[in-house]
Design a protein around this motif. Sequence first.
Motif, PDB file in Angstrom:
ATOM      1  N   PHE A 293     -16.527   1.423  34.756  1.00 33.97           N
ATOM      2  CA  PHE A 293     -16.189   0.005  34.566  1.00 33.97           C
ATOM      3  C   PHE A 293     -17.344  -0.886  35.000  1.00 33.97           C
ATOM      4  O   PHE A 293     -17.694  -1.847  34.314  1.00 33.97           O
TER       5      PHE A 293
ATOM      6  N   ARG B 274     -19.599  -3.368  32.625  1.00 36.74           N
ATOM      7  CA  ARG B 274     -19.636  -4.806  32.889  1.00 36.74           C
ATOM      8  C   ARG B 274     -21.069  -5.297  33.044  1.00 36.74           C
ATOM      9  O   ARG B 274     -21.436  -6.378  32.559  1.00 36.74           O
TER      10      ARG B 274
ATOM     11  N   SER C 257     -17.297  -6.683  26.884  1.00 42.16           N
ATOM     12  CA  SER C 257     -16.111  -7.498  27.149  1.00 42.16           C
ATOM     13  C   SER C 257     -15.138  -6.738  28.044  1.00 42.16           C
ATOM     14  O   SER C 257     -15.246  -5.514  28.209  1.00 42.16           O
ATOM     15  N   TRP C 258     -14.150  -7.469  28.596  1.00 42.25           N
ATOM     16  CA  TRP C 258     -13.240  -6.850  29.561  1.00 42.25           C
ATOM     17  C   TRP C 258     -12.455  -5.694  28.958  1.00 42.25           C
ATOM     18  O   TRP C 258     -12.273  -4.660  29.604  1.00 42.25           O
TER      19      TRP C 258
ATOM     20  N   CYS D  81     -14.685  -2.794  28.720  1.00 40.95           N
ATOM     21  CA  CYS D  81     -14.941  -2.234  30.051  1.00 40.95           C
ATOM     22  C   CYS D  81     -13.812  -1.302  30.478  1.00 40.95           C
ATOM     23  O   CYS D  81     -14.063  -0.227  31.049  1.00 40.95           O
TER      24      CYS D  81
END
Length: 365
Positions: free
Chosen positions: A257, A261, A266-267, A270
Amino acid sequence: MQTYLLSQQFNARSLAENSTACSANATICSGTSCVLPEDNFNETLSVILSTVLTIMLALVMFSMGCNVELRKFWDHIKRPWGICVGFLCQFGIMPLTAFLLSLIFNVLPVQAVVVLIMGCCPGGTASNVIAYWVDGDMDLSISMTTCSTLLAMGMMPLCLFVYTKMWTDSNTIVLPYDSIGISLVALIIPVSFGIYVNHRWPSKAKIILKIGSIVGAILIVLIAVVGGILYKGSWIISPKLWIIGTIFPAAGYSLGFLLARVAGLSWHRCRTVSLETGMQNTQLCSTIVQLSFTPEQLELMFTFPLIYSIFQLLFALLILGGYRVYRRHRVKTKTDVEKTDEKEDSKSMSSHAKINGGFVSNETK
């Protein structure tokens, strides 16, 4: 004669006492730690369960393919930044983490090798199911699993050659290329059919996807249970391996993760990279271990793949639960903010109308 009878009674008593600690047909026995030979029941059960699990896995991957859009999937292949980040996590971070954990805990050479084998394995298909539940990028998830399995043909020997030098000769490790190939075919064919169904019949694909997600949940539980049934033997192995089996998947999720990042993904991507990094193909690791080591060596570490499998699933469920709580809180907060803004807008409009004698300008509408 009396001495002989006493000797026989003593031997019988010793056998009776030992039978409580270890099975009589154990090939290796040390206290309560035993390695049992294959029996017909276990072999039959293995064949039946493997067949059922293979069929279920194909159905799950078919349903996951129903959530993949061909255009987006092709975009990931043409601009593989996310795949490259996943590749670095899979064959960069995981083997290095396995190497460092083996050094830190100073495990036996054969135990260090099995930890490294786990770190060099490609991503597992369970990550695709969890990625769907956490609203991840399914196009990226499927492409990462496919590419990591394909690239494992060359990257696994390379990583094992680099990291196992100080413990063993990498030539002694048997890589089952046929199993890797079968895993790749079992992934590509169902997913391809799913992508085609999603392209031709999007409404039906959504129904298949919902059913497949439920089957996927059942499959993940079954794999864990089946692992416990088929691994006949003692769970009394080195506490260091239990600790490594707990830390390793957690480190994979966290570092995957973090790197995604830092790479600017993008989240939701991730989350996808994190799951693809931490969830390894433990079945492949078990196959390699059983092909590469003697029964005496297996006694020291043959349950480690199952330990890793349990904790990678446990942490994945914690991630899923945390995300669901976060999403529910976020949606609730967002709804409350929208309602508050609407009330404030209506109040300002009514007060403006009173000031202007009931006239509301176009700017406030």
